[in-house]
Design an enzyme around this catalytic site. Structure first.
Site, PDB file in Angstrom:
ATOM      1  CB  SER A  63      66.257  25.481  23.652  1.00 56.78           C
ATOM      2  OG  SER A  63      66.795  26.671  23.115  1.00 56.78           O
ATOM      3  CE  LYS A  64      68.119  23.854  30.618  1.00 55.72           C
ATOM      4  NZ  LYS A  64      67.851  23.086  31.797  1.00 55.72           N
ATOM      5  NE  ARG A  65      72.236  24.994  26.018  1.00 58.54           N
ATOM      6  CZ  ARG A  65      72.162  24.747  27.321  1.00 58.54           C
ATOM      7  NH1 ARG A  65      71.866  25.723  28.168  1.00 58.54           N
ATOM      8  NH2 ARG A  65      72.363  23.550  27.817  1.00 58.54           N
ATOM      9  CD  GLU A 106      70.364  23.909  34.033  1.00 57.32           C
ATOM     10  OE1 GLU A 106      69.272  23.474  33.744  1.00 57.32           O
ATOM     11  OE2 GLU A 106      70.632  25.131  34.009  1.00 57.32           O
ATOM     12  NE  ARG A 109      70.207  31.173  28.600  1.00 53.89           N
ATOM     13  CZ  ARG A 109      69.230  30.641  29.310  1.00 53.89           C
ATOM     14  NH1 ARG A 109      67.993  30.925  29.057  1.00 53.89           N
ATOM     15  NH2 ARG A 109      69.532  29.800  30.272  1.00 53.89           N
TER      16      ARG A 109
END
Ligand code: GLU
Length: 502
Positions: free
Chosen positions: A253-255, A406, A468
Site C-alpha cells: 500500500s502506498k501508506r 491526492e 510520509r
C-alpha cells in the site's frame, strides 16, 4: 487447432499508474511471448467519474518506461478494437439485452434507501450482505413498462444455493458457495456496464485465452463463470497471481511503500532492474538466477512455477539489485548516459535553473541548492520539522496536505500553490506560518528553491514519499498521529474541507 495464446491487462485509468499493473503486465507479457501469442492492453474506463485521459496516458508512459510493450491497445490499434471500454457500449448493451431476454438478468428498481436498510439489517443479523431478489418477482411486462420512466439497474440472477466451482491454474479447483455471491449489478443506472459484465464480454470478443490477474479477483470468479455460461461462451483459463506485500506482510500500500511506477523512475531506478525485481515476485527461474533480462524470463517462463506465498516487495532489496545492474550490466559510459537522461537533462535542469538563478554566484552553488530534486530523500533533524508548531500540528498538516494533493488532477505550480493557500485559509493560518514545515519535509531545509515549483518538479510520487517520511519521523519521536488520531482527523477533515476521503 488450439487458439493462439492471447493475454491482457485491463487497468482502470484512475490515479497514478500502479506497480501492481506493471507486475501483472510482466507476467501476462511473459506468458504470451513464451507461447508465441499476443499481449493486449485494454483500458477499463466504465467508471466515468474517476477515469481520466491524463491517467490513461500515464499508464502508457509508465509501462513503456518500465520496458513493457503490448501488441494491441488503444494507442496502437489492432484487430479486436476498440480497446477502450467507453467506446464499446453498444457491444455490452447487446449482451445485457440478451441476458434480460433469456431471463438470466433482471431490472431492479429498488431505491438506495431500501438497499441501505437491507444491508444494515443483514449486517446486524451477521449475514453476508446480498440483494434479496425483491425485483425478481416483477413480471416481464411490468419490468419493461417501469423501465420507460423509472431509474433502474440490471442485475445478474444468482442461484440461491449450491456451489460454484472453477479452475485456477495455481490453486486447482476453487469452490465458492453461491449464497456468498451478490446479485451483481451489470448495468448501472447511468447505462454503463459494470466491470464484471464488460470484462467478460471484452475477454470473449478480444479472444483472450488466459486471464492472469491479481488474487483480489478470485471472489468474482463465480460471477464471471456464470456469465460465460449464460452467454454460451468458453471461459478463458484463469490464473490469479498473489498480491504484492509490504515488508510487514500487509498488502502493498502506498501508506507504507512507494507504489506508483513513476516513483521508481523519478527516484533514479533503472527500469530493467525494476522489471527484474518484479519478475522475482513469487517466481524463480529454473536455475534460480537472480539477475535476468525480460528475454531470459520469457525463454523459461512457466506459470506453474509461481508460488502463492505473498511476495514481499522490499525497496532495500530492489536498491541492492539496482546497484548490481549499474555495476554489472552497464559500462561506466552507459551509466553516464543514463544519468544524463534521468534528471541531468536540459529539460529538468531548464526547469530548475530559473528558480536557482537568483541565488547563484558560481556554478558551484547550483547542485547544493538543487540537491533535493536529485535526492531520493533529504535528511534533516526532527526539530527542523517541528519548528514553532504546536505538538500535534505538523502531523496534522502533513496528513491534510497528503490528502489534498491526492485529489489534484493537475500537477502544476498554480494548482499546488492554491492548494496550500486553501489549507492555510481553512486552518486559519498565514501561508508564511504554514510553509516552513513543508519546506523541510520536501527539501530538508527552510532555505531552498521556491517550494511550489520544487513540488511541481518532484511530481506526486516523490512528494507523497517525502510527506510520509516526515510523518514517520514524527511518529518515531512520539509526535505522530495514532490510528485513532487519524480517524478523528478524517472526520474533521471531511467536515471542514467538505470532502470525502476515498
Ligand atoms: N480493471 C481491473 C483492474 O483494474 C481489471 C481486473 C482484471 O484483470 O480482470 O484491476
Amino acid at each position: 487447432m488450439t487458439a493462439p495464446v492471447r493475454t491482457r491487462i485491463a487497468p482502470s485509468p484512475t490515479g497514478a499508474p500502479h506497480l501492481g499493473t506493471a507486475y501483472m503486465a510482466l507476467f501476462n507479457l511473459a506468458y504470451a511471448r513464451k507461447h508465441g501469442g499476443q499481449f493486449i492492453l485494454r483500458i477499463e474506463d466504465t467508471d466515468q467519474q474517476r477515469s481520466s485521459t491524463e491517467s490513461e496516458q500515464a499508464i502508457f508512459d509508465a509501462l513503456k518506461w518500465a520496458g513493457i510493450q503490448w501488441d494491441e491497445g488503444p494507442d496502437c490499434g489492432g484487430d479486436h478494437g476498440p480497446y477502450r471500454q467507453s467506446e464499446r457500449l453498444d457491444i455490452y448493451e447487446k449482451e445485457i439485452n440478451r441476458l434480460l431476454e433469456q431471463g438470466d438478468a433482471y431490472r431492479c428498481f429498488c431505491s438506495t434507501e431500501r438497499l441501505n436498510e437491507l444491508r444494515a439489517q443483514q449486517m446486524a443479523d451477521k449475514q453476508t450482505p446480498r440483494y434479496d431478489g425483491h425485483c425478481l418477482s416483477l413480471s416481464a411486462e411490468e419490468s419493461v413498462k417501469r423501465a420507460q420512466s423509472e431509474p433502474h439497474v440490471v442485475r445478474m440472477k444468482i442461484p440461491d444455493s449450491g456451489t460454484c466451482q472453477f479452475h485456477d491454474e495455481l490453486r486447482g479447483e476453487v469452490s465458492i458457495e453461491w449464497s456468498q455471491i451478490d446479485h451483481q449489478v451489470i448495468r448501472k443506472s447511468d447505462g454503463f456496464p459494470t466491470y464484471h459484465l464488460a470484462n467478460v464480454v471484452d475477454d470473449h470478443y478480444m479472444g483472450i485465452t488466459h486471464v492472469i490477474r491479481g488474487e483480489e479477483w478470485i471472489s468474482s470468479g463465480p460471477k464471471h463463470i456464470l456469465l460465460y455460461q449464460q452467454l454460451g461462451w468458453d471461459a478463458p483459463v484463469f490464473t490469479h497471481l498473489p498480491l504484492l506485500r509490504n515488508p510487514d506482510k500487509s498488502k502493498l500500500s502506498k501508506r507504507k511503500n512507494p507504489t506508483g511506477i513513476f516513483y521508481f523512475r523519478d527516484a533514479g531506478f533503472l527500469p530493467e532492474a525494476l522489471l527484474n525485481y518484479l519478475g522475482m515476485m513469487g517466481y524463480t527461474l529454473p536455475d534460480q538466477r537472480e539477475i535476468f533480462s525480460l528475454d531470459e524470463l520469457v525463454d523459461t517462463f512457466d506459470l506453474k512455477r509461481i508460488s502463492l506465498g505473498g511476495p514481499i516487495f522490499d525497496l532495500a532489496k530492489l536498491k541492492w539489485l539496482n546497484g548490481r545492474y549499474l555495476r554489472e550490466k552497464l559500462e561506466p559510459a552507459q551509466v553516464v548516459d543514463r544519468l544524463l537522461q534521468w534528471k541531468a537533462n536540459p529539460d529538468v535542469l531548464g526547469k530548475i535553473m530559473p528558480l536557482a538563478l537568483q541565488r547563484l554566484e558560481t556554478f558551484s552553488d547550483f547542485f547544493p541548492l538543487a540537491q533535493f530534486i536529485f535526492n531520493e530523500q533529504p535528511d534533516y533533524a526532527i526539530e527542523e520539522l517541528t519548528g514553532k508548531f504546536e505538538p500535534e500540528q505538523p502531523a496534522r498538516l502533513l496528513k491534510i496536505a497528503e490528502w489534498e494533493l491526492e485529489k489534484l488532477s493537475k500537477w502544476d505550480r498554480d494548482a499546488i500553490s492554491s492548494l496550500f493557500q486553501k489549507i492555510a485559509d481553512i486552518e486559519e493560518m498565514k501561508l508564511k506560518q504554514l510553509l516552513p514545515l513543508f519546506f523541510v519535509a520536501i527539501s530538508g531545509s527552510t532555505v531552498s528553491l521556491p517550494l511550489f515549483d520544487g513540488i511541481s518538479i518532484l511530481g506526486p510520487d516523490i512528494t507523497r514519499m517525502r510527506f510520509r517520511h516526515a510523518l514517520e519521523k514524527l511518529t518515531d519521536h512520539g509526535q505522530g498521529l495514532s490510528k485513532k488520531g487519524v480517524k478523528k482527523l478524517e472526520k474533521e477533515y471531511a467536515s471542514s474541507y467538505g470532502n470525502r476521503i476515498d
